[in-house]
Design a protein around this motif. Structure first.
Motif, mmCIF file in Angstrom:
data_model
loop_
_atom_site.group_PDB
_atom_site.id
_atom_site.type_symbol
_atom_site.label_atom_id
_atom_site.label_comp_id
_atom_site.label_asym_id
_atom_site.label_seq_id
_atom_site.Cartn_x
_atom_site.Cartn_y
_atom_site.Cartn_z
ATOM 1 N N THR A 143 100.894 -76.689 62.389
ATOM 2 C CA THR A 143 101.753 -75.585 61.971
ATOM 3 C C THR A 143 101.817 -75.562 60.445
ATOM 4 O O THR A 143 101.072 -76.264 59.760
ATOM 5 N N ALA A 168 100.963 -69.594 62.807
ATOM 6 C CA ALA A 168 102.187 -70.388 62.816
ATOM 7 C C ALA A 168 102.068 -71.605 63.719
ATOM 8 O O ALA A 168 102.813 -72.576 63.548
ATOM 9 N N LEU A 169 101.160 -71.567 64.685
ATOM 10 C CA LEU A 169 100.983 -72.719 65.574
ATOM 11 C C LEU A 169 99.558 -72.761 66.091
ATOM 12 O O LEU A 169 99.024 -71.760 66.569
ATOM 13 N N HIS A 220 99.418 -76.758 55.670
ATOM 14 C CA HIS A 220 99.293 -77.130 57.070
ATOM 15 C C HIS A 220 99.743 -78.572 57.298
ATOM 16 O O HIS A 220 99.441 -79.473 56.509
ATOM 17 N N PHE A 264 106.859 -69.278 66.242
ATOM 18 C CA PHE A 264 105.559 -69.941 66.269
ATOM 19 C C PHE A 264 104.480 -69.090 66.923
ATOM 20 O O PHE A 264 103.306 -69.480 66.946
ATOM 21 N N TRP A 300 99.885 -80.781 67.351
ATOM 22 C CA TRP A 300 100.647 -79.598 66.964
ATOM 23 C C TRP A 300 100.333 -79.306 65.510
ATOM 24 O O TRP A 300 100.694 -80.079 64.615
ATOM 25 N N ALA A 306 100.060 -67.712 69.368
ATOM 26 C CA ALA A 306 99.670 -69.035 68.879
ATOM 27 C C ALA A 306 98.255 -69.326 69.361
ATOM 28 O O ALA A 306 97.754 -68.727 70.312
#
Length: 474
Positions: A155, A136-137, A43, A79, A153, A101
């Motif tokens: 990810t 993914a996000l 991460h 994402f 953010w 997300a």
């Protein structure tokens, strides 16, 4: 009032948000490239911290994020997916089925002026919210008691390098400012850009750069926890001064080379007689070094995945300590120049192609220089080539910084990024052994100044602090 110790962040809501207009021809499974596998899956966060908006409250910020995220995910569709492990190969891949997300809304019961931003763990470490593996996000909004907020953010590094990570807030800003428009189109096809050669081949020296990730060979948790994390401001005048000292009549050093040379000399001072050698390493973005005749320039520039590699150089402590800043900067430039070649990235693709079997066994690879074994090493991650525009309608941030959880890796690290103030200053987050932190903070040149709330612009400077800074520059 002294800054607060580490504060608590309370999660108010977690919501899965899907792309509103998913592309119809997008592959259901997106393989990662061999370059993505070099650094691997972990991460990574990009944190932006904002003062209280002048004309709107936090509910307006949260509502803007909720409204904009579905369209954003339609353009950045991977994402909205999930990182999974291929059952046959053990290699991670991205399932693009619009699972969604995560949008996190949280609150912190402290004002930004009272946050100890100089202590990275007590500030950035508290702001980012851990999220579920496979997402993914995770887009995270944290409201502070003063009305200020952070936008983070979160990810997986498989999906982005530094270029890609900073592209997310830049695209977000452009889309919100223009009502959904974007002046560039993200390129998501990872494998087509970086295919292995047939047959794969690479320089034999690459074998020594990687080791199989083995927790048994890492520093134990208490040793790793002994490293301290600090945030600093490097003023533009100091960057320019170091650059002048690091340059010669025949060669002008870059700003990064100049700061690296200064850091290398601080590292040598900290090591002293405890080791004969020390190392500096750099994470280098290779996009500009790829041949446009072979790699589509627009695709490369708009590609968010990994195009990075390590450069490193070991030198005698006495040599670094006794050399001029210009000589040490030349050493740094030579090390970086050795990997600033297209062949380096082609070799990395082929090396990973020939070593993927470890994933099937549940293992992975890591760069040896980051482990914390051998001579003391410090890894510099340079985000200074990337401009970040974080004003998505509520004013610009005062602090931006990438953030990772290093786990048990034992080398020191510094991440350097441009200040959003736009005044030429840089922000630095560092993870260091206490002895190196002491050397940095006792440096008579005072290049690295603690990133206090006042220095970052979250509070009006006290008269005493202004006087102290003025005296230190005399």
């Amino acid at each position: 009032m002294p800054p607060s110790e580490r504060f608590a962040v309370e999660v108010v809501s977690r919501t899965l948000v899907q792309a509103s207009d998913p592309p119809g021809d997008f592959p259901a499974v997106l393989p990662v490239s061999n370059l993505d596998l070099i650094l691997g899956s972990f991460h990574v966060f990009f944190i932006a911290v904002y003062p209280a908006p002048a004309a709107a409250g936090f509910p307006a910020v949260a509502e803007a994020a909720r409204a904009a995220l579905p369209a954003f995910l339609s353009r950045f569709y991977p994402f909205a997916g999930r990182v999974v492990t291929n059952a046959s190969t053990g290699v991670p891949e991205l399932v693009c089925g619009n699972a969604g997300a995560e949008l996190v809304v949280a609150r912190a019961g402290v004002a930004l002026v009272d946050v100890d931003f100089a202590d990275a763990d007590a500030s950035l470490g508290a702001i980012q919210v851990p999220f579920e593996r496979g997402l993914a996000l995770s887009l995270q909004l944290v409201r502070f008691a003063c009305g200020g907020f952070s936008l983070t953010w979160g990810t997986d590094h498989l999906l982005v390098d530094g270029h890609g990570l900073t592209s997310l807030p830049n695209a977000w800003t452009e889309m919100l400012r223009t009502g959904g428009g974007l002046s560039w189109e993200p390129h998501h096809d990872r494998r087509s850009l970086f295919r292995p050669r047939s047959p794969p081949r690479y320089a034999p020296s690459l074998d020594a750069e990687f080791v199989r990730y083995d927790p048994g060979g890492l520093p134990n948790t208490l040793l790793a926890a002994a490293l301290v994390r600090r945030n600093y401001v490097v003023e533009a005048a100091d960057v320019d001064r170091l650059r002048a000292l690091a340059s010669t009549s025949g060669r002008r050093a870059t700003r990064l080379e100049a700061l690296s040379a200064h850091v290398w000399k601080l590292l040598a001072a900290a090591v002293g007689g405890s080791d004969a050698h020390c190392r500096l390493a750099w994470l280098v973005d290779g996009r500009r070094r790829l041949d446009p005749a072979k790699y589509n320039r627009a695709h490369v520039n708009n590609y968010l995945g990994n195009v990075v590699t390590y450069a490193s150089r070991e030198a005698a402590v006495d040599t670094v300590a006794s050399s001029t800043l210009a000589d040490v900067a030349t050493m740094a430039a030579a090390a970086i120049g050795e990997v600033f070649r297209q062949e380096r990235y082609e070799d990395l693709v082929d090396w990973m192609e020939m070593h993927k079997g470890v994933f099937k066994e549940g293992g992975k690879w890591t760069e040896a220089v980051g482990l914390g074994t051998g001579s003391p090493a410090l890894v510099v991650s340079a985000f200074v080539p990337f401009r970040v525009d974080g004003d998505f309608g509520f004013g610009p941030p005062r602090l931006v910084m990438p953030w990772v959880r290093p786990g048990r890796l034992g080398s020191a690290a510094m991440t350097v990024i441009r200040s959003p103030a736009g005044d030429g200053s840089w922000l630095v987050t560092a993870r260091m052994w206490p002895r190196l932190a002491d050397a940095v903070e006792a440096d008579p040149e005072a290049v690295f100044k603690p990133a206090t709330a006042e220095r970052l612009g979250f509070a009006a400077p006290r008269h005493g602090a202004e006087l102290s800074d003025a005296v230190s520059r005399m």
